[in-house]
Design a protein around this motif. Structure first.
Motif, PDB file in Angstrom:
ATOM      1  N   THR A   1     -12.466  -0.026 -12.233  1.00 34.52           N
ATOM      2  CA  THR A   1     -11.281   0.365 -13.006  1.00 34.52           C
ATOM      3  C   THR A   1     -10.690   1.668 -12.486  1.00 34.52           C
ATOM      4  OG1 THR A   1     -12.148  -0.742 -14.972  1.00 34.52           O
ATOM      5  CG2 THR A   1     -10.416   0.891 -15.306  1.00 34.52           C
ATOM      6  N   ALA A   2     -11.552   2.617 -12.181  1.00 37.05           N
ATOM      7  CA  ALA A   2     -11.069   3.891 -11.640  1.00 37.05           C
ATOM      8  C   ALA A   2     -10.421   3.694 -10.277  1.00 37.05           C
ATOM      9  CB  ALA A   2     -12.227   4.883 -11.538  1.00 37.05           C
ATOM     10  N   TYR A   3     -10.995   2.821  -9.476  1.00 39.38           N
ATOM     11  CA  TYR A   3     -10.403   2.590  -8.156  1.00 39.38           C
ATOM     12  C   TYR A   3      -9.061   1.872  -8.268  1.00 39.38           C
ATOM     13  CZ  TYR A   3      -9.873   1.474  -3.255  1.00 39.38           C
ATOM     14  OH  TYR A   3      -9.379   1.379  -1.975  1.00 39.38           O
ATOM     15  N   LEU A   4      -8.929   0.976  -9.239  1.00 46.23           N
ATOM     16  CA  LEU A   4      -7.650   0.302  -9.453  1.00 46.23           C
ATOM     17  C   LEU A   4      -6.553   1.319  -9.759  1.00 46.23           C
ATOM     18  CD1 LEU A   4      -5.880  -2.214  -9.915  1.00 46.23           C
ATOM     19  CD2 LEU A   4      -6.748  -2.274 -12.274  1.00 46.23           C
ATOM     20  N   ALA A   5      -6.852   2.279 -10.634  1.00 47.74           N
ATOM     21  CA  ALA A   5      -5.869   3.317 -10.959  1.00 47.74           C
ATOM     22  C   ALA A   5      -5.520   4.150  -9.727  1.00 47.74           C
ATOM     23  CB  ALA A   5      -6.412   4.212 -12.078  1.00 47.74           C
ATOM     24  N   TYR A   6      -6.509   4.367  -8.866  1.00 45.72           N
ATOM     25  CA  TYR A   6      -6.271   5.132  -7.641  1.00 45.72           C
ATOM     26  C   TYR A   6      -5.433   4.325  -6.650  1.00 45.72           C
ATOM     27  CZ  TYR A   6      -7.202   7.699  -3.326  1.00 45.72           C
ATOM     28  OH  TYR A   6      -7.051   8.399  -2.152  1.00 45.72           O
ATOM     29  N   LEU A   7      -5.674   3.018  -6.582  1.00 49.14           N
ATOM     30  CA  LEU A   7      -5.109   2.179  -5.530  1.00 49.14           C
ATOM     31  C   LEU A   7      -3.655   1.786  -5.772  1.00 49.14           C
ATOM     32  CD1 LEU A   7      -5.621   0.471  -2.933  1.00 49.14           C
ATOM     33  CD2 LEU A   7      -6.417  -1.371  -4.440  1.00 49.14           C
ATOM     34  N   VAL A   8      -3.268   1.552  -7.010  1.00 49.89           N
ATOM     35  CA  VAL A   8      -1.957   0.965  -7.315  1.00 49.89           C
ATOM     36  C   VAL A   8      -0.790   1.746  -6.712  1.00 49.89           C
ATOM     37  CG1 VAL A   8      -0.331   0.473  -9.191  1.00 49.89           C
ATOM     38  CG2 VAL A   8      -2.696  -0.326  -9.328  1.00 49.89           C
ATOM     39  N   PRO A   9      -0.717   3.077  -6.824  1.00 56.45           N
ATOM     40  CA  PRO A   9       0.432   3.765  -6.219  1.00 56.45           C
ATOM     41  C   PRO A   9       0.575   3.500  -4.717  1.00 56.45           C
ATOM     42  CG  PRO A   9      -0.709   5.224  -7.729  1.00 56.45           C
ATOM     43  CD  PRO A   9      -1.573   4.012  -7.582  1.00 56.45           C
ATOM     44  N   GLY A  10      -0.533   3.446  -3.997  1.00 53.94           N
ATOM     45  CA  GLY A  10      -0.466   3.160  -2.572  1.00 53.94           C
ATOM     46  C   GLY A  10      -0.005   1.745  -2.292  1.00 53.94           C
ATOM     47  N   ILE A  11      -0.456   0.777  -3.090  1.00 53.71           N
ATOM     48  CA  ILE A  11      -0.020  -0.604  -2.906  1.00 53.71           C
ATOM     49  C   ILE A  11       1.474  -0.739  -3.179  1.00 53.71           C
ATOM     50  CG2 ILE A  11      -0.239  -2.948  -3.821  1.00 53.71           C
ATOM     51  CD1 ILE A  11      -2.507  -2.164  -1.990  1.00 53.71           C
ATOM     52  N   LEU A  12       1.981  -0.007  -4.151  1.00 57.91           N
ATOM     53  CA  LEU A  12       3.420  -0.024  -4.407  1.00 57.91           C
ATOM     54  C   LEU A  12       4.197   0.475  -3.192  1.00 57.91           C
ATOM     55  CD1 LEU A  12       3.581   1.299  -8.087  1.00 57.91           C
ATOM     56  CD2 LEU A  12       3.835  -1.062  -7.288  1.00 57.91           C
ATOM     57  N   LEU A  13       3.690   1.510  -2.535  1.00 62.60           N
ATOM     58  CA  LEU A  13       4.361   2.015  -1.339  1.00 62.60           C
ATOM     59  C   LEU A  13       4.227   1.042  -0.175  1.00 62.60           C
ATOM     60  CD1 LEU A  13       5.917   4.706  -0.783  1.00 62.60           C
ATOM     61  CD2 LEU A  13       4.786   4.518  -2.982  1.00 62.60           C
ATOM     62  N   MET A  14       3.104   0.325  -0.093  1.00 62.52           N
ATOM     63  CA  MET A  14       2.980  -0.708   0.941  1.00 62.52           C
ATOM     64  C   MET A  14       4.001  -1.812   0.709  1.00 62.52           C
ATOM     65  SD  MET A  14      -0.996  -1.264   1.989  1.00 62.52           S
ATOM     66  CE  MET A  14      -0.451  -2.105   3.479  1.00 62.52           C
ATOM     67  N   THR A  15       4.264  -2.147  -0.544  1.00 61.70           N
ATOM     68  CA  THR A  15       5.284  -3.146  -0.856  1.00 61.70           C
ATOM     69  C   THR A  15       6.648  -2.683  -0.370  1.00 61.70           C
ATOM     70  OG1 THR A  15       4.028  -3.727  -2.845  1.00 61.70           O
ATOM     71  CG2 THR A  15       6.283  -4.535  -2.700  1.00 61.70           C
ATOM     72  N   ALA A  16       6.933  -1.404  -0.571  1.00 62.38           N
ATOM     73  CA  ALA A  16       8.191  -0.848  -0.058  1.00 62.38           C
ATOM     74  C   ALA A  16       8.237  -0.928   1.465  1.00 62.38           C
ATOM     75  CB  ALA A  16       8.346   0.599  -0.522  1.00 62.38           C
ATOM     76  N   GLY A  17       7.104  -0.683   2.125  1.00 60.65           N
ATOM     77  CA  GLY A  17       7.061  -0.740   3.576  1.00 60.65           C
ATOM     78  C   GLY A  17       7.245  -2.142   4.118  1.00 60.65           C
ATOM     79  N   THR A  18       6.580  -3.128   3.522  1.00 56.27           N
ATOM     80  CA  THR A  18       6.715  -4.506   4.011  1.00 56.27           C
ATOM     81  C   THR A  18       8.118  -5.043   3.781  1.00 56.27           C
ATOM     82  OG1 THR A  18       5.818  -5.320   1.897  1.00 56.27           O
ATOM     83  CG2 THR A  18       4.271  -5.059   3.718  1.00 56.27           C
ATOM     84  N   GLY A  19       8.843  -4.475   2.817  1.00 54.55           N
ATOM     85  CA  GLY A  19      10.219  -4.900   2.598  1.00 54.55           C
ATOM     86  C   GLY A  19      11.154  -4.566   3.737  1.00 54.55           C
ATOM     87  N   SER A  20      10.719  -3.682   4.630  1.00 54.56           N
ATOM     88  CA  SER A  20      11.574  -3.319   5.766  1.00 54.56           C
ATOM     89  C   SER A  20      11.610  -4.408   6.831  1.00 54.56           C
ATOM     90  CB  SER A  20      11.076  -2.007   6.388  1.00 54.56           C
ATOM     91  OG  SER A  20       9.761  -2.153   6.915  1.00 54.56           O
ATOM     92  N   VAL A  21      10.623  -5.289   6.854  1.00 54.22           N
ATOM     93  CA  VAL A  21      10.561  -6.318   7.900  1.00 54.22           C
ATOM     94  C   VAL A  21      11.707  -7.325   7.780  1.00 54.22           C
ATOM     95  CG1 VAL A  21       9.176  -8.167   8.901  1.00 54.22           C
ATOM     96  CG2 VAL A  21       8.082  -6.022   8.199  1.00 54.22           C
ATOM     97  N   PRO A  22      11.899  -7.989   6.620  1.00 57.30           N
ATOM     98  CA  PRO A  22      13.021  -8.948   6.552  1.00 57.30           C
ATOM     99  C   PRO A  22      14.385  -8.296   6.738  1.00 57.30           C
ATOM    100  CG  PRO A  22      12.020  -8.641   4.383  1.00 57.30           C
ATOM    101  CD  PRO A  22      11.120  -7.995   5.383  1.00 57.30           C
ATOM    102  N   THR A  23      14.507  -7.019   6.386  1.00 51.03           N
ATOM    103  CA  THR A  23      15.786  -6.332   6.601  1.00 51.03           C
ATOM    104  C   THR A  23      16.096  -6.226   8.085  1.00 51.03           C
ATOM    105  OG1 THR A  23      15.388  -5.028   4.612  1.00 51.03           O
ATOM    106  CG2 THR A  23      17.089  -4.240   6.117  1.00 51.03           C
TER     107      THR A  23
END
Length: 265
Positions: free
Chosen positions: A65-87
């Motif tokens: 649970t603690a790691y999930l709270a730590y991980l989510v902000p980084g995964i959100l930024l990875m989502t922003a990064g992967t969005g650059s590919v189709p663009t």
């Protein structure tokens, strides 16, 4: 009785190009869907396979649970990064298939072609970020943020996504083929997130890479989001995250306009 003034030509043209790009995304959803599936897969993998062990090492009470709270902000930024590919792919496809040359012969604003791509990509990426957030909430992520902190987090994410999108437009413009365009953003969308505080604290890294990991844009934005969403301190990361995001946006915007204006096709 007065009537509303019609929108300025460049606004009208930008809205037309936005509708065009959103229609393309709806007709070919596979790449857009992939943008969300990759971060969701990494989220589930690291939480359920590595979460218990990694959670014990981050010094925040340990556990999955603690790691999930730590991980989510980084995964959100990875989502922003992967969005650059189709663009980048969409921009390169337009440039190489000749549609941009046809647009340039028409009485439309030149900048609206790029603005349509950027706004459409930002909308799609924000939708994917909502989907990833829903998955994170479903598996147990419980943010500790006030409405003001949520607003600040969303504003920072939008600014960062805007910066990455303009940068990906430039990468699409310099790519010769759509295949090359799909590879051009990979160092941004995959390498930088892994060499950041997405998965582990930068303090655990060797000294020769720690300095880079601590001050690169993904880490500063991730640490700011982590502080806003989990109620921990932000420190100097707040202003650095805004500076990085705004700087990338300005750089990508100017670079894109310069490439687009000088392209003869």
């Amino acid at each position: 009785m007065t009537t509303a003034a019609p929108p300025a030509p460049h606004v009208r043209d930008s809205l037309t190009m936005l509708r065009r790009n959103l229609l393309h995304a709806r007709r070919y959803p596979s790449m857009t869907l992939q943008v969300a599936l990759i971060p969701v897969f990494l989220l589930l993998l690291f939480v359920y396979v590595f979460g218990s062990a990694l959670g014990a090492g981050i010094g925040q009470g340990g556990g999955r649970t603690a790691y999930l709270a730590y991980l989510v902000p980084g995964i959100l930024l990875m989502t922003a990064g992967t969005g650059s590919v189709p663009t980048a792919v969409a921009v390169c496809t337009d440039m190489t298939e000749g549609i941009v040359a046809r647009f340039r012969t028409m009485a439309i604003s030149r900048e609206s072609i790029l603005v349509g791509h950027v706004v459409g990509s930002v909308i799609q990426t924000m939708i994917n970020l909502v989907l990833v957030t829903v998955v994170a909430l479903t598996i147990g992520f419980r943010p500790d943020a006030s409405p003001l902190e949520w607003l600040a987090a969303i504003g920072l994410i939008v600014l960062f996504v805007l910066g990455l999108t303009w940068l990906s437009v430039a990468l699409g413009l310099i790519s010769k083929t759509p295949e090359g365009a799909s590879n051009a953003p990979l160092p941004i969308s995959f390498l930088l997130p892994f060499v950041s505080s997405t998965f582990v604290p930068v303090d655990s890294m060797p000294s020769w890479i720690r300095w880079f990991a601590e001050y690169q844009p993904f880490t500063t934005v991730i640490e700011t989001l982590r502080g806003l969403l989990t109620g921990t301190g932000i420190g100097h990361n707040g202003w650095m995250a805004v500076a990085w995001s705004a700087g990338i946006a300005v750089l990508g915007f100017l670079w894109s306009l310069r490439l687009f204006d000088r392209d003869p096709s």
